[in-house]
Design a protein around this motif. Sequence first.
Motif, PDB file in Angstrom:
ATOM      1  N   LYS A 162       0.847  -1.211   0.000  1.00  0.00           N
ATOM      2  CA  LYS A 162       0.000   0.000   0.000  1.00  0.00           C
ATOM      3  C   LYS A 162       0.886   1.268   0.000  1.00  0.00           C
ATOM      4  CE  LYS A 162      -3.682  -2.729   1.897  1.00  0.00           C
ATOM      5  NZ  LYS A 162      -4.922  -2.812   2.657  1.00  0.00           N
ATOM      6  N   HIS A 180      -8.504  -2.574  -6.567  1.00  0.00           N
ATOM      7  CA  HIS A 180      -8.450  -2.790  -5.120  1.00  0.00           C
ATOM      8  C   HIS A 180      -9.566  -1.969  -4.464  1.00  0.00           C
ATOM      9  CE1 HIS A 180      -7.142  -2.671  -0.958  1.00  0.00           C
ATOM     10  NE2 HIS A 180      -6.463  -3.771  -1.227  1.00  0.00           N
ATOM     11  N   GLU A 203     -11.293 -10.346  -2.134  1.00  0.00           N
ATOM     12  CA  GLU A 203     -10.968  -9.581  -0.934  1.00  0.00           C
ATOM     13  C   GLU A 203     -12.246  -9.013  -0.335  1.00  0.00           C
ATOM     14  OE1 GLU A 203      -6.650  -8.348  -0.665  1.00  0.00           O
ATOM     15  OE2 GLU A 203      -7.662  -6.736  -1.707  1.00  0.00           O
ATOM     16  N   SER A 220      -7.958  -5.031   6.769  1.00  0.00           N
ATOM     17  CA  SER A 220      -7.588  -4.269   7.966  1.00  0.00           C
ATOM     18  C   SER A 220      -7.931  -2.781   7.823  1.00  0.00           C
ATOM     19  CB  SER A 220      -6.101  -4.465   8.285  1.00  0.00           C
ATOM     20  OG  SER A 220      -5.310  -3.940   7.253  1.00  0.00           O
ATOM     21  N   SER A 249      -6.725  -9.435   5.885  1.00  0.00           N
ATOM     22  CA  SER A 249      -6.250  -9.823   7.225  1.00  0.00           C
ATOM     23  C   SER A 249      -5.527 -11.170   7.263  1.00  0.00           C
ATOM     24  CB  SER A 249      -7.418  -9.835   8.219  1.00  0.00           C
ATOM     25  OG  SER A 249      -7.888  -8.512   8.423  1.00  0.00           O
ATOM     26  N   GLY A 271      -1.836  -7.670   3.183  1.00  0.00           N
ATOM     27  CA  GLY A 271      -1.473  -6.254   3.166  1.00  0.00           C
ATOM     28  C   GLY A 271      -0.582  -5.949   4.356  1.00  0.00           C
ATOM     29  N   ALA A 272      -1.202  -5.577   5.493  1.00  0.00           N
ATOM     30  CA  ALA A 272      -0.436  -5.172   6.683  1.00  0.00           C
ATOM     31  C   ALA A 272       0.678  -6.175   7.024  1.00  0.00           C
ATOM     32  CB  ALA A 272      -1.390  -5.002   7.858  1.00  0.00           C
TER      33      ALA A 272
HETATM   34  P1  PGA Z   1      -4.826  -6.504   4.922  1.00  0.00           P
HETATM   35  O1  PGA Z   1      -4.949  -5.947   3.436  1.00  0.00           O
HETATM   36  O2  PGA Z   1      -4.082  -7.828   4.842  1.00  0.00           O
HETATM   37  O3  PGA Z   1      -4.051  -5.461   5.681  1.00  0.00           O
HETATM   38  O4  PGA Z   1      -6.211  -6.702   5.420  1.00  0.00           O
HETATM   39  C1  PGA Z   1      -5.186  -6.754   2.343  1.00  0.00           C
HETATM   40  C2  PGA Z   1      -5.418  -5.896   1.120  1.00  0.00           C
HETATM   41  O5  PGA Z   1      -6.021  -4.819   1.255  1.00  0.00           O
HETATM   42  O6  PGA Z   1      -4.986  -6.237   0.012  1.00  0.00           O
END
Ligand code: PGA
Length: 257
Positions: free
Chosen positions: A11, A94, A166, A172, A215, A236-237
């Motif tokens: 991100k 996204h 997703e 998150s 997540s 992501g995170a």
């Molecule tokens: P997240 O993000 O793992 O932080 O939930 C996933 C994404 O948005 O691709």
Amino acid sequence: MKKFLIVGNWKMNLNVHEASVLVKRLDDNIKIQRNVEIVLAPNLLVLQPLSREIDKRKFKLAAQNAYFVDEGAYTGEVSFTMLRHIVEYCLVGHSERRIYFNESLEVVRDKVAAAIRNDIKPILCVGETAQERKDNETKRVLHDQVTTALANLTAEEIDKVVIAYEPVWAISTFGGNRPAKPEEIKSSIDWIRSILADLYGYGASKDQTVIYGASVEPEFVSSILSLEGVNGLLPGAASLNYSMFTKIIEAAAKVKA
Ligand code: PGA
């Protein structure tokens, strides 16, 4: 053997120096795995320097976004043509782009087509919001997102598209703190495959790479990847933390693809 595709979506985080530090750590910790393809998706500014630094046998690169016109008077945009030979993949549609930047179904469709035209594999992100799930709209939303995005592609071009399920409510960014349950993931991914089967036939739908994101953390990897029809993950995170990302890759390597 089909490999699991693990895509780290960084991100809007990490400057050039920080990205280089993270890649060095990942490189030190991650071994090449026969059954896992690893893709890193940093911000646009970082892509070019990183493309010179990474061990290409170990890591591939993805952009997080690009514009659908190849060249011209579009102040502030970067085209897929400019990303050619730097990235192998690009995220398209996204939920943060759909929600924060108002990307419509048609814009997503045009970006998917532009990626294919420029030899970049689009990772098409689809998923329902919490409200849509509550209103029993999940199937319709996924159907609209998938059919519109693929509308301008031929059956051969579809092969190059990765679809990432997703669920927005589990990401998150939007308050999610754990992945969707395995049965929820399975039912949406089965539905996505049935949409593909209607459009392009059963064979195409079976071979399509469909991954899950929202997540994802190391402890959930094996239960998600063991689901039939799930070909990878989009954390992501967790992908910003070298130890978590390494554990995700190691856990994926242990699952039979
Ligand atoms: P997240 O993000 O793992 O932080 O939930 C996933 C994404 O948005 O691709």
